[in-house]
Scaffold this active site. Structure first.
Site, mmCIF file in Angstrom:
data_model
loop_
_atom_site.group_PDB
_atom_site.id
_atom_site.type_symbol
_atom_site.label_atom_id
_atom_site.label_comp_id
_atom_site.label_asym_id
_atom_site.label_seq_id
_atom_site.Cartn_x
_atom_site.Cartn_y
_atom_site.Cartn_z
ATOM 1 C CE LYS A 260 -3.081 2.729 3.024
ATOM 2 N NZ LYS A 260 -3.905 2.772 4.249
ATOM 3 C CG ASP A 265 -5.431 8.080 4.417
ATOM 4 O OD1 ASP A 265 -6.360 8.649 3.803
ATOM 5 O OD2 ASP A 265 -5.596 7.121 5.196
ATOM 6 C CE LYS A 272 -6.421 9.046 7.817
ATOM 7 N NZ LYS A 272 -7.029 7.972 8.625
ATOM 8 C CG ASP A 283 -1.760 5.482 4.870
ATOM 9 O OD1 ASP A 283 -1.584 4.447 5.527
ATOM 10 O OD2 ASP A 283 -2.857 5.794 4.367
ATOM 11 C CG ASP A 342 -9.759 7.689 6.607
ATOM 12 O OD1 ASP A 342 -8.689 7.619 5.954
ATOM 13 O OD2 ASP A 342 -9.814 7.962 7.821
ATOM 14 C CD GLU A 344 -6.564 5.250 2.482
ATOM 15 O OE1 GLU A 344 -7.530 5.327 3.264
ATOM 16 O OE2 GLU A 344 -5.393 5.077 2.877
ATOM 17 N NE ARG A 346 -10.583 -1.153 4.189
ATOM 18 C CZ ARG A 346 -11.128 -1.291 5.396
ATOM 19 N NH1 ARG A 346 -12.259 -1.965 5.541
ATOM 20 N NH2 ARG A 346 -10.542 -0.774 6.463
HETATM 21 N N1 BES Z 1 -4.023 4.874 6.844
HETATM 22 C C1 BES Z 1 -5.097 4.596 7.721
HETATM 23 C C2 BES Z 1 -4.724 3.635 8.850
HETATM 24 C C3 BES Z 1 -3.686 4.100 9.815
HETATM 25 C C4 BES Z 1 -4.050 4.542 11.068
HETATM 26 C C5 BES Z 1 -2.338 4.017 9.502
HETATM 27 C C6 BES Z 1 -3.087 4.923 11.975
HETATM 28 C C7 BES Z 1 -1.377 4.407 10.418
HETATM 29 C C8 BES Z 1 -1.753 4.865 11.661
HETATM 30 C C9 BES Z 1 -6.251 3.968 6.924
HETATM 31 O O1 BES Z 1 -6.344 4.342 5.600
HETATM 32 C C10 BES Z 1 -7.512 4.401 7.588
HETATM 33 O O2 BES Z 1 -7.790 5.561 7.547
HETATM 34 N N2 BES Z 1 -8.230 3.466 8.172
HETATM 35 C C11 BES Z 1 -9.439 3.750 8.825
HETATM 36 C C12 BES Z 1 -10.452 2.732 8.377
HETATM 37 C C13 BES Z 1 -11.837 3.053 8.799
HETATM 38 C C14 BES Z 1 -12.377 4.209 8.005
HETATM 39 C C15 BES Z 1 -12.681 1.816 8.585
HETATM 40 C C16 BES Z 1 -9.201 3.626 10.333
HETATM 41 O O3 BES Z 1 -8.458 2.745 10.734
HETATM 42 O O4 BES Z 1 -9.728 4.445 11.067
HETATM 43 ZN ZN ZN Z 2 -4.622 4.944 4.693
HETATM 44 MN MN MN Z 3 -7.492 6.097 5.311
#
Ligand code: BES
Ligand code: ZN
Ligand code: MN
Length: 497
Positions: A260, A265, A272, A283, A342, A344, A346
């Protein structure tokens, strides 16, 4: 930094050097430290006796060199119980010695760690290399006395030529870890998808084949999910494909790695919160680990066929960005309802994985991603979560993890949760709608795009970046997590077979 292997006693110290030697539990000196103690009339044992230094792992005692020694400083380095120092222990010991004197003003560090095997001497060198990593490219005003002074490390060992030979593949690994750490450390205004791709392209020098696909090619391939993520960004999305053919049969099915690479992000339209958003420059840690791995394999000419596929995008809110509710068509043909922009990572992975499977028919496929906050909640910043549909691959990963001290914890691909991803409007939705088992449901989403090959998914959201204070071989900041682990996985389980 220059690294030199010498026979014991070959160099009698020099004025601007620090000599490091081990001490064990309960303030007992190693033979090397005892020799120094003898030369200085017992000054080392006196210094130790009047301090709290006990010889425990990671402890150091940094002293002005007593009269009788040709050096500026002497460092006693804790080695724990006598005779219990493994390869990783030697790495850590050397790294701790480096940290004790790195800004002391000495320019040479001499490691007298005892009768090191060739492999251990090489490991000491790797430890120092990893410890000395810092990302200071943008610091124009750092005071000189804060900068490291050590430029040379001299390691005494029984067979210097053999140690130097043993260090060659480890030096390649060290370079690869630094390469990955740099990618993660770079800010997103510098490292956007095309710049990431350029840096990967430069690895052709090492003998890798690198192809970069732009948005036109990805449209042609039908990568609607990956393109959807990038469509709110002014930066063009890129797919980087790296191929290393090192096996005796260049046509043998490769082992494949997918990363990824979300260069930044923001969350997109599902934006966010501001606090901590700057961390989202990391990210692309999965893509960095895969690029680092390919760097290591080419650097040490690994006898394996491997491919790395990186999905490089930027997730931005914009008039052109995807919206919650939008339906994207993935390269696999499955349609995906985007509930949250968010989630994204996947979307990037599902197309990159599909492409990789279609094109390369790999013997196994592993994806690495800073995928979920949920895995950080579950495991923190020292363990990555992993998921696998294959017991052999899972146990090989666990073994590699232990050998390199890049810790993994297996998580369940719990089938009953999969139906929570069913969408009313499309084949699948990108989140379940609640936070429960968030890392598991993310893995289950990805699994819907995995054909029947052996597959593992590593969620490295917690481990790609280390908050201060870091550890001896992993300074705070970008860790390069995954490079060592996967390099070891290949060396121990896939190379030459
Ligand atoms: N890049 C983030 C995950 C992340 C969180 C990486 C903290 C490093 C540190 C990912 O794209 C994300 O935003 N995930 C969301 C998913 C949710 C919307 C289902 C999350 O984990 O909050
Ligand atoms: Zn992300
Ligand atoms: Mn995200």
């Amino acid at each position: 930094m220059e690294i030199e292997f010498v026979s014991p006693g070959a160099v009698e110290g020099e004025p601007l050097s620090a000599i490091a030697a081990p001490a064990f539990e309960n303030q007992t000196l190693s033979a090397a430290a005892e020799a120094l103690d003898g030369l200085s009339g017992g000054a080392l044992s006196r210094a130790m006796g009047s301090s709290r230094f006990a010889g425990e792992k990671d402890q150091t005692l940094d002293l002005v060199a007593p009269a009788g020694l040709h050096a500026a400083r002497v460092v006693l380095v804790g080695a724990g119980a006598r005779g219990k120092l493994g390869d990783l222990g030697v790495e850590r010991l050397a790294a701790s010695a480096y940290h004790a004197v790195k800004t002391s003003g000495v320019s040479t560090l001499e490691l007298r760690l005892g009768d090191l095997s060739d492999e251990q001497a090489a490991r000491a060198a790797l430890g120092v290399r990893l410890a000395a990593y810092r990302f200071d490219r943008y610091r124009t005003k750092e005071r000189p006395e804060k900068k490291p002074s050590v430029v040379k490390v001299r390691i005494s060992c029984t067979d210097p030529a053999a140690a130097a030979a043993a260090f060659e593949p480890l030096a390649a690994l060290g370079d690869a870890v630094s390469f990955a750490r740099d990618l993660v450390s770079e800010p997103a205004n510098v490292l956007y998808p095309q710049e990431f791709a350029r840096r990967v392209k430069s690895l052709e020098e090492l003998g890798l084949e690198v192809e970069i696909l732009g948005e036109a090619e990805m449209t042609e391939l039908g990568m609607g999910c990956m393109l959807g993520v990038g469509q709110g960004s002014i930066r063009e999305s890129q797919l980087a494909v790296m191929v290393w053919r090192g096996a005796a049969d260049p046509k043998a099915a490769p082992i494949a790695f997918v990363g990824k690479g979300v260069c930044f992000d923001t969350g997109g339209i599902s934006i966010k919160p501001a606090g901590g958003m700057e961390d989202m420059k990391t990210d692309m840690g999965g893509a960095a680990a895969v690029a680092g791995l390919m760097h290591a394999l080419a650097g040490r000419k690994a006898k394996v066929n491997a491919v790395g596929v990186l999905g490089l995008v930027e997730n931005m809110p914009d008039g052109n960005a995807i919206r919650p509710g939008d339906i994207l068509t993935s390269m696999s043909g499955q349609t995906v309802e985007v509930i949250n922009t968010d989630a994204e990572g996947r979307l990037v992975l599902c197309d990159a994985i599909w492409y990789c499977q279609e094109r390369f028919k790999p013997r196994a496929i592993l994806d690495l991603a800073t995928l979920t906050g949920a895995i950080v909640v579950a495991l923190g910043d020292e363990l990555a979560g992993y998921y696998s549909n294959d017991e052999t691959l899972a146990s090989n990963l666990a073994a590699a993890s232990t050998s390199e001290d890049e810790l993994l914890w297996r998580m369940p691909l719990h089938k009953p949760y999969d139906k929570k991803l069913d969408s009313l409007a499309a084949d699948v939705k990108n989140i379940t709608g609640n936070r429960e088992a968030g890392s598991v449901t993310a893995a289950l989403f990805i699994q819907r795009f995995v054909t029947n090959s052996a597959w593992a998914h590593l969620d490295i959201a917690g481990t790609a970046w280390k908050a201060p204070p870091g550890s001896p071989t992993i300074p705070e900041g970008a860790t390069g997590f995954g490079v060592r682990l996967l390099n070891r996985l290949i060396a121990d389980h896939y190379e030459g077979r």
